[in-house]
Motif scaffolding. Structure first.
Motif, PDB file in Angstrom:
ATOM      1  N   ASN A  55     -33.178  49.197   8.407  1.00  0.00           N
ATOM      2  CA  ASN A  55     -33.020  50.582   9.432  1.00  0.00           C
ATOM      3  C   ASN A  55     -34.274  50.019  10.479  1.00  0.00           C
ATOM      4  N   ASP A  65     -29.785  55.548   9.666  1.00  0.00           N
ATOM      5  CA  ASP A  65     -28.659  54.852   9.522  1.00  0.00           C
ATOM      6  C   ASP A  65     -28.910  53.261   9.655  1.00  0.00           C
ATOM      7  N   HIS A  74     -31.489  57.540  15.446  1.00  0.00           N
ATOM      8  CA  HIS A  74     -30.222  56.461  14.851  1.00  0.00           C
ATOM      9  C   HIS A  74     -30.610  55.094  15.532  1.00  0.00           C
TER      10      HIS A  74
END
Length: 273
Positions: free
Chosen positions: A182, A211, A261
């Motif tokens: 990540n 994510d 994200h």
């Protein structure tokens, strides 16, 4: 209301300086620098050499409510400086926010890691961070926050600058095809730290994207954003299986507007020159 005093150790580095810029309009913010003398004109900055100076000198000058440690440099000197910080925290009304790393889990490669997972590292860097985290865990809980950070990108980040340099000189860029990570960038990271300080949060926080993406895929996406290049990629295989280097939030989740994200980082933080 009195403005809270914040001292950022390592405020001349990429992450330290991004934090300084985010906080200085809201708090009475001070920073340390070592070799970069362009900071010497700034009254809010103190020169501090990790290997030669005693951290107490700076702490006594500033008398901070919050200390953010983004120090880099000699590992032995970092450990000693943090030992002194622990002593200071025990005797003063002060709180430490320590910039740690997803590398504290780099020995566990089969799964992503969460806040309360046991730390174990094969790298010298990861072990350094673990050693400092362990020191902090001996202090009263409300005195500290451990901020574990994955790879940091962003326009002015060393990682993106290095990619640009390699692209321009047509040199190969290292990618790790089966490494699942990540990521974060300086903008989001500093907003998250601002929030944690505002709320006087303690504990362990994983400040990366919620994510995951493969390292190779992510680097290719970043290159696409930089411009129309046909990069040479040097694929580094450390194992044939997928391995994870990812610290994900589970226990201490941030508000929705502060979550990120990996696609946000690709979209917003690499602009084409």
């Amino acid at each position: 209301m009195d403005k809270k005093k914040i001292l950022i150790l390592g405020a001349s580095g990429f992450i330290g300086n991004a934090i300084y810029k985010e906080l200085c309009s809201y708090f009475d913010t001070y920073g340390t620098y070592c070799s970069n003398t362009s900071f010497s004109k700034n009254q809010q900055f103190y020169r501090y050499d990790l290997e030669e100076d005693d951290i107490f000198r700076v702490l006594e000058k500033v008398n901070p409510d919050f200390i953010i440690s983004a120090l880099r440099g000699n590992f032995g000197a970092q450990i000693q400086a943090h030992q002194h910080l622990m002593e200071y925290l025990l005797n003063h009304e002060s709180k430490l926010y320590f910039i740690s790393s997803a590398n504290v889990f780099d020995a566990y490669s089969k799964f992503p890691s969460y806040e309360s997972d046991k730390t174990l590292s094969e790298s010298v860097y990861g072990r350094l961070k673990i050693k400092i985290e362990n020191m902090m865990m001996r202090l009263p809980k409300e005195k500290t926050a451990i901020l574990r950070v994955p790879m940091v990108f962003g326009n002015t980040s060393p990682r993106v600058k290095e990619i640009r340099t390699y692209l321009e000189s047509n040199e190969p860029i290292e990618v790790f095809p089966n490494l699942i990570i990540n990521v974060t960038n300086d903008d989001k990271l500093t907003q998250q730290i601002h929030y944690l300080i505002n709320r006087d949060k303690s504990g362990i926080f994983h400040l990366g994207s919620i994510d995951l993406i493969q390292h190779e895929e992510f680097i290719k996406e970043i290159i696409k954003r930089i411009g129309n290049f046909h990069p040479l990629l040097k694929r580094v295989f450390t194992t044939n299986e997928d391995r994870y280097l990812a610290a994900l939030p589970k226990d201490n989740k941030l508000p929705k507007n502060l979550r990120i994200h990996y696609q946000d980082i690709i979209d917003h933080h690499v602009t084409v020159d």
